[in-house]
Write an enzyme that holds these catalytic residues in place. Structure first.
Site, mmCIF file in Angstrom:
data_model
loop_
_atom_site.group_PDB
_atom_site.id
_atom_site.type_symbol
_atom_site.label_atom_id
_atom_site.label_comp_id
_atom_site.label_asym_id
_atom_site.label_seq_id
_atom_site.Cartn_x
_atom_site.Cartn_y
_atom_site.Cartn_z
ATOM 1 N N LYS A 128 -5.418 -11.929 -3.712
ATOM 2 C CA LYS A 128 -4.381 -11.110 -4.340
ATOM 3 C C LYS A 128 -4.227 -11.565 -5.772
ATOM 4 C CE LYS A 128 -1.679 -7.776 -2.901
ATOM 5 N NZ LYS A 128 -1.812 -6.900 -1.727
ATOM 6 N N ASP A 168 -1.720 -2.350 -6.045
ATOM 7 C CA ASP A 168 -0.576 -2.733 -5.211
ATOM 8 C C ASP A 168 0.634 -2.194 -5.994
ATOM 9 O OD1 ASP A 168 -0.017 -4.670 -2.717
ATOM 10 O OD2 ASP A 168 1.576 -5.040 -4.141
HETATM 11 N N1 GLU Z 1 -2.598 -3.762 -1.974
HETATM 12 C C1 GLU Z 1 -3.090 -3.193 -0.762
HETATM 13 C C2 GLU Z 1 -2.756 -4.128 0.388
HETATM 14 O O1 GLU Z 1 -1.718 -4.756 0.371
HETATM 15 C C3 GLU Z 1 -4.542 -2.760 -0.853
HETATM 16 C C4 GLU Z 1 -5.521 -3.810 -1.245
HETATM 17 C C5 GLU Z 1 -6.949 -3.286 -1.474
HETATM 18 O O2 GLU Z 1 -7.195 -2.100 -1.356
HETATM 19 O O3 GLU Z 1 -7.801 -4.130 -1.778
HETATM 20 O O4 GLU Z 1 -3.452 -4.256 1.356
#
Ligand code: GLU
Length: 447
Positions: A128, A168
């Site tokens: 992340k 996100d």
């Molecule tokens: N932010 C999204 C999550 O919490 C998607 C992450 C992504 O597509 O890599 O899973």
């Protein structure tokens, strides 16, 4: 649930090594609480210190993001990327741009992402990133300059086989476009698979925009089906009004449910006739306005400034805004008002007290790392298409997403049953997600 002595010791060490990171501690504790029976069945995981290793990110980058605003003033933000675990594939997870972002938020999200990504069945590790940048009120030019500066640091550690960021909170199609443009300049490569959530004209996937909301609705549908029930005629409350909330609204409506309330950080709208998908989309996706303005178009709807959305009676609650938005008190109110199912579209939106209230009351509870896995799963599908230089149609991609969500539900349900907590999808998600990662880590040796 109490931790065993060994797990308690691991947890205390995590607190000591990561001081002041409350959200990260909360996310770790919730997973450790599920793992007691796993260590009994697989002592080799304890032997190889798999849990201790999983709690320590493989790599963390913190960097300065300088940029100039429209007045010519220099602004400085902080950027983060935490590459948590690559046992199952390249690091994968979104970027969050929000003023509340600090290392503890990115670490909680990155930690959850490991298990979520494992549950999708796709070959992706967990990561992340993000920044304390506030996109609200910024011009397109300011957002672009910020994204370019952010990527000017980030590009060194990402790549289609290394680490694949996405969106996100605060990062959608516009931001991914600016980030991709800068990556392409810096590397002199059109490496489509380096980011997901791209626009359809340059390598994005159908259904990626809709995926988290659709996926969460599919997951709740599976939970309801397990009780011979469904969305038809149900009153639903969806917090938030961003990407996840909008496509939850759309899918719930399609399946016969009625979303009677939505929100943003200023307040709540209540529309007893059912929230209008087109209005919310226009206000939020195109005009970037506040949810309050919904009432200009639908005079019968009510706006409650600073209201608490969980006071609105419903049978299904789908928290899709942010972490810790449902407290123990909110959960009690929801149960009292007849709520029978909760699907977490956001990451960790229910506090531990809230989760306890729901589980003790027998509410069907779909934790974020399972219920909202559709977003990252469709990112995985985007990576597949980029690798094979294909572009699948909407229906084909949606069918794959639907099947993945059914599988995620099945995995959680079976693991919960096998390890002695039938119907507890928190335990099921944690265990099923963990075991696969643990096996891969053992296979790789001490790394
Ligand atoms: N932010 C999204 C999550 O919490 C998607 C992450 C992504 O597509 O890599 O899973």
């Amino acid at each position: 649930m109490a931790l065993t002595e060994r797990l308690e010791a691991i947890f205390q060490e995590v607190i000591k090594r990561n001081p002041g990171e409350a959200e990260f501690h909360q996310a770790v504790k919730e997973v450790l609480e599920s793992l007691g029976p796993v260590l009994v069945k697989y002592p080799e995981f304890a032997e190889a210190k798999v849990i201790e290793r999983i709690c320590e990110p493989e790599r963390q980058l913190i960097f300065r993001v300088p940029w100039q605003d429209d007045k010519g003033e220099v602004q400085i933000n902080r950027g983060f990327r935490v590459q948590f675990n690559s046992a199952l594939g390249p690091y994968k997870g979104g970027l969050r741009f929000h003023p509340s972002v600090y290392l503890g938020i990115i670490k909680f999200l990155g930690f959850e992402q490991i298990f979520k990504n494992s549950l999708t069945g796709l070959p992706i590790g967990g990561a992340k990133g993000g920044s304390d940048f506030e996109p609200k009120g910024k011009s397109d030019g300011e957002v672009m300059r910020f994204c370019q500066s952010f990527m000017t640091e980030l590009w060194r550690i990402i790549g289609e086989h290394t680490d694949v960021p996405a969106g996100d909170i605060g990062v959608g199609g516009r931001e991914i476009g600016y980030l991709f443009g800068q990556y392409k300049r810096l590397t002199n490569k059109f490496e489509a698979g380096v980011l997901t959530g791209k626009g359809l004209v340059y390598g994005g996937s159908q259904v990626r925009t809709e995926a988290t909301g659709y996926g969460c609705t599919y997951f709740v549908e599976e939970m309801l089906k397990g009780k011979k029930n469904g969305f038809k005629g149900k009153k639903v409350v969806v917090s938030g009004s961003g990407n996840v909330a909008i496509y939850t609204l759309e899918k719930v409506k399609e399946l016969g449910g009625k979303v009677v309330a939505m929100s943003d950080s200023n307040g709540v709208i209540v529309d007893e006739k059912g929230c209008n998908v087109e209005t919310v989309k226009r206000l939020k996706e195109i005009e970037r306005r506040r949810i309050k303005d919904y009432c200009e178009y639908h005079k019968h709807a009510k706006y409650i400034h600073n209201g608490n959305i969980w006071d609105v009676p419903c049978e299904v609650a789908m928290p899709s805004a942010t972490q810790n938005e449902i407290t123990g008190k909110d959960a009690k109110k929801l149960v009292k008002n007849g709520c029978i199912a909760v699907g977490e579209g956001a990451n960790m939106p229910t506090t531990p007290e809230g989760v306890h209230v729901f589980l003790s009351a027998g509410v069907l509870f779909g934790p974020g790392k399972a219920a909202n896995a559709g977003g990252v799963a469709t990112s995985g599908l985007e990576m597949q298409q980029n690798a094979s230089r294909e572009a699948w149609g909407f229906e084909e991609t949606d069918a794959k997403l639907h099947q993945i969500m059914k599988n995620v539900y099945q995995l959680c349900s079976e693991a919960a049953e096998e390890f002695g907590s039938p119907g507890n999808f928190v335990v099921g998600a944690n265990i099923a997600g963990f075991i696969k990662v643990a096996r891969a880590m053992i296979a790789h040796g001490i790394v």
